[in-house]
Design an enzyme around this catalytic site. Sequence first.
Site, mmCIF file in Angstrom:
data_model
loop_
_atom_site.group_PDB
_atom_site.id
_atom_site.type_symbol
_atom_site.label_atom_id
_atom_site.label_comp_id
_atom_site.label_asym_id
_atom_site.label_seq_id
_atom_site.Cartn_x
_atom_site.Cartn_y
_atom_site.Cartn_z
ATOM 1 N N ARG A 29 28.751 69.906 26.773
ATOM 2 C CA ARG A 29 29.834 70.053 25.578
ATOM 3 C C ARG A 29 28.228 70.178 23.842
ATOM 4 O O ARG A 29 28.381 70.134 23.607
ATOM 5 C CB ARG A 29 30.648 68.848 25.650
ATOM 6 C CG ARG A 29 31.481 69.018 26.245
ATOM 7 C CD ARG A 29 32.822 67.889 26.165
ATOM 8 N NE ARG A 29 33.224 68.141 27.401
ATOM 9 C CZ ARG A 29 34.506 69.122 27.976
ATOM 10 N NH1 ARG A 29 34.393 70.104 27.546
ATOM 11 N NH2 ARG A 29 34.505 68.702 29.473
ATOM 12 N N ASP A 30 28.940 71.209 23.656
ATOM 13 C CA ASP A 30 28.636 70.667 21.504
ATOM 14 C C ASP A 30 28.821 70.133 21.016
ATOM 15 O O ASP A 30 29.788 69.438 21.077
ATOM 16 C CB ASP A 30 29.476 72.455 20.892
ATOM 17 C CG ASP A 30 28.544 72.954 19.893
ATOM 18 O OD1 ASP A 30 27.882 74.226 19.971
ATOM 19 O OD2 ASP A 30 28.553 72.064 18.872
ATOM 20 N N ASN A 87 24.919 84.591 20.702
ATOM 21 C CA ASN A 87 24.581 84.824 19.059
ATOM 22 C C ASN A 87 22.886 85.190 19.573
ATOM 23 O O ASN A 87 22.130 84.405 20.354
ATOM 24 C CB ASN A 87 24.124 83.282 17.922
ATOM 25 C CG ASN A 87 25.836 83.286 17.489
ATOM 26 O OD1 ASN A 87 26.802 84.435 18.131
ATOM 27 N ND2 ASN A 87 26.193 82.255 17.596
ATOM 28 N N HIS A 100 21.473 80.298 25.109
ATOM 29 C CA HIS A 100 22.404 79.357 25.268
ATOM 30 C C HIS A 100 23.273 80.394 25.001
ATOM 31 O O HIS A 100 24.176 80.998 23.902
ATOM 32 C CB HIS A 100 23.085 78.345 24.061
ATOM 33 C CG HIS A 100 22.498 78.203 23.285
ATOM 34 N ND1 HIS A 100 21.615 78.927 22.749
ATOM 35 C CD2 HIS A 100 23.924 78.619 21.700
ATOM 36 C CE1 HIS A 100 21.811 79.320 21.171
ATOM 37 N NE2 HIS A 100 23.417 78.773 20.609
ATOM 38 N N HIS A 102 27.974 80.241 24.698
ATOM 39 C CA HIS A 102 29.302 78.998 24.282
ATOM 40 C C HIS A 102 30.323 79.769 25.104
ATOM 41 O O HIS A 102 30.573 81.073 25.066
ATOM 42 C CB HIS A 102 29.620 79.763 22.626
ATOM 43 C CG HIS A 102 28.777 79.547 21.456
ATOM 44 N ND1 HIS A 102 28.451 78.534 20.931
ATOM 45 C CD2 HIS A 102 27.079 80.286 21.272
ATOM 46 C CE1 HIS A 102 27.539 78.156 20.286
ATOM 47 N NE2 HIS A 102 26.905 79.229 19.875
HETATM 48 P P1 AMP Z 1 23.923 78.776 17.392
HETATM 49 O O1 AMP Z 1 24.458 78.440 16.320
HETATM 50 O O2 AMP Z 1 24.313 79.847 18.430
HETATM 51 O O3 AMP Z 1 22.379 78.932 17.716
HETATM 52 O O4 AMP Z 1 24.581 77.375 18.354
HETATM 53 C C1 AMP Z 1 23.827 76.695 18.641
HETATM 54 C C2 AMP Z 1 24.737 75.180 18.588
HETATM 55 O O5 AMP Z 1 24.457 73.973 18.659
HETATM 56 C C3 AMP Z 1 25.972 75.281 17.443
HETATM 57 O O6 AMP Z 1 27.382 75.186 18.639
HETATM 58 C C4 AMP Z 1 25.288 73.389 17.432
HETATM 59 O O7 AMP Z 1 26.945 72.483 17.264
HETATM 60 C C5 AMP Z 1 24.809 72.609 18.755
HETATM 61 N N1 AMP Z 1 24.133 71.562 18.409
HETATM 62 C C6 AMP Z 1 23.124 71.712 18.501
HETATM 63 N N2 AMP Z 1 22.147 71.162 18.328
HETATM 64 C C7 AMP Z 1 22.954 69.709 19.874
HETATM 65 C C8 AMP Z 1 22.674 68.962 20.184
HETATM 66 N N3 AMP Z 1 22.520 67.754 19.901
HETATM 67 N N4 AMP Z 1 24.308 69.131 21.062
HETATM 68 C C9 AMP Z 1 25.039 69.733 21.947
HETATM 69 N N5 AMP Z 1 25.326 70.479 20.900
HETATM 70 C C10 AMP Z 1 24.220 70.751 19.600
#
Ligand code: AMP
Length: 114
Positions: A29-30, A87, A100, A102
Amino acid sequence: MSDCLFCKMASGEIEPDIVYQDDDVVAFRDVNPQAPTHVLVIPRRHISTINDLQPADAELVGKLFLAAQKVAEQDGIAGPGYRTVMNCNAEAGQTVFHVHLHVLGGRAMGWPPG
Ligand code: AMP
Ligand code: ZN
């Protein structure tokens, strides 16, 4: 990569809220959810961006989507619908440089994305 946040999650050095995992991918989970379901599906192996994918990674990319399918089913959003987003680099908003997928759902989504 030793300094990569998502590599640490894949290895278990940091323990995310895992919702699915197998030999090749982990889904968790994000931490800053943008929808009732917001899960990130990552390959265990470090790949920085979509631009770094190789032909040999084709099966692995497919496995990211098959994991997304399982997560959607588990969270009850497979029928209502959900969105997958990956992204790539700055203008798309990539902030973590370990690819990753989403998986977002549980609410109606607008289109096009901002
Ligand atoms: P992006 O902006 O597509 O690179 O997405 C990165 C995602 O990673 C964001 O939605 C963040 O909220 C998520 N994220 C960052 N750190 C963590 C963490 N420690 N645990 C879970 N999700 C994270
Ligand atoms: Zn990594």
